[in-house]
Design an enzyme around this catalytic site. Structure first.
Site, PDB file in Angstrom:
ATOM      1  N   GLU A 120       4.317  -2.914  12.231  1.00 63.27           N
ATOM      2  CA  GLU A 120       5.238  -3.280  13.310  1.00 63.27           C
ATOM      3  C   GLU A 120       6.207  -2.135  13.613  1.00 63.27           C
ATOM      4  OE1 GLU A 120       5.476  -7.598  14.157  1.00 63.27           O
ATOM      5  OE2 GLU A 120       6.372  -7.602  12.155  1.00 63.27           O
ATOM      6  N   GLU A 175       0.316 -11.096   8.362  1.00 62.01           N
ATOM      7  CA  GLU A 175       1.204 -12.259   8.345  1.00 62.01           C
ATOM      8  C   GLU A 175       0.457 -13.592   8.392  1.00 62.01           C
ATOM      9  OE1 GLU A 175       3.835  -8.868   9.324  1.00 62.01           O
ATOM     10  OE2 GLU A 175       1.791  -9.473   9.853  1.00 62.01           O
TER      11      GLU A 175
END
Length: 266
Positions: free
Chosen positions: A120, A140
């Site tokens: 990210e 995730e």
């Protein structure tokens, strides 16, 4: 020059090098690291002698994502920075380049793990270099979590949507070669040389007119979601003033005189 126990800052000529420095945890994001990162972005923005930024990791890893315990400030490593987070609850998002974009170009030099929050953060950088054994991925969903660092918005704008959705929905790891194939990174180099390649790219940027470089970067991001007509109009607004700068005149003179230009941000 700033830095914390988990984030080192050094100068390489006109390049500010920020190093995630928590190798025992594969440079998982901690509160000291996030504070150091944010301060590093601001230092680069405010120092006109800095023309580019390189972000890398220590110990053969880039970043293994968020360390939730460390972010909560548990233990001495985090407690001394709690006031910074209380004063600016958005600090961690700015540090991760979710809510802040530096004026100067940011080059990522990736070795080893660059996963979850590491991938990210990567999406907030401008140019990306990786060692051949680097690993990428957004894990995730495998943990029942959501990649809230911006990936559901940014990734599909940076790589084809089918690849973005596969990465987001499978949570599987990607090799450096596969990441390059889908356009997530730009260069794959031999292991241990990503930083050298990133610094070489930074030197090429540093040799260019800094006002022009910053205006070009700003225009690319500013116009990304505009229609072509609106984008072209915005480009003129951003670009024309550059031609009236002393830097532009120096660049033209240096070209005519066959010598390196000396830019002064004027």
């Amino acid at each position: 020059m700033g830095g914390t126990e988990h984030l080192t800052v050094q100068r390489e000529g006109a390049t500010l090098v920020l190093t995630l420095n928590r190798p025992e945890a594969k440079n998982a994001l901690s509160l000291p690291m996030l504070v150091g990162l944010y301060d590093g972005w601001i230092e680069a923005d405010e120092d006109d002698t800095v023309r580019s930024i390189v972000l890398t990791g220590a110990g053969g890893a880039f970043c293994a994502g968020m360390d939730l315990n460390a972010l909560a400030g548990q233990g001495m490593a985090g407690e001394q920075y709690r006031d910074r987070l209380k004063a600016d609850p958005d600090l961690h998002w700015k540090a991760m380049l979710r809510h802040h974009r530096p004026r100067k170009p940011v080059i990522a030099a990736v070795e080893g793990h660059c996963v979850a929050g590491g991938t990210e953060v990567l999406q907030g950088t401008d140019i990306r270099v990786a060692g051949a054994s680097a690993t990428f991925g957004l894990f995730e969903v495998r943990r029942g979590l959501f990649p809230i660092g911006g990936s559901t918005v940014r990734l599909q704008r940076q790589i084809p949507r089918t690849h973005a959705l596969e990465m987001l929905l499978t949570g599987r790891p990607y090799s450096a070669q596969e990441a390059a194939g889908i356009g997530l990174i730009g260069h794959v180099v031999p292991d241990g040389t990503a930083l050298d390649k990133a610094l070489a790219l930074a030197e090429q940027i540093n040799a260019c007119g800094p006002l022009a470089v910053e205006a070009v970067k700003a225009s690319v991001y500013e116009t990304a979601e505009m229609t072509e007509t609106d984008g072209l109009a915005a480009e003129l607004e951003r670009g024309w003033p550059v031609f009236d700068t002393a830097d532009a005149k120096e660049g033209s003179r240096a070209f005519a005189e066959k010598r390196p230009p000396v830019y002064r941000r004027a």
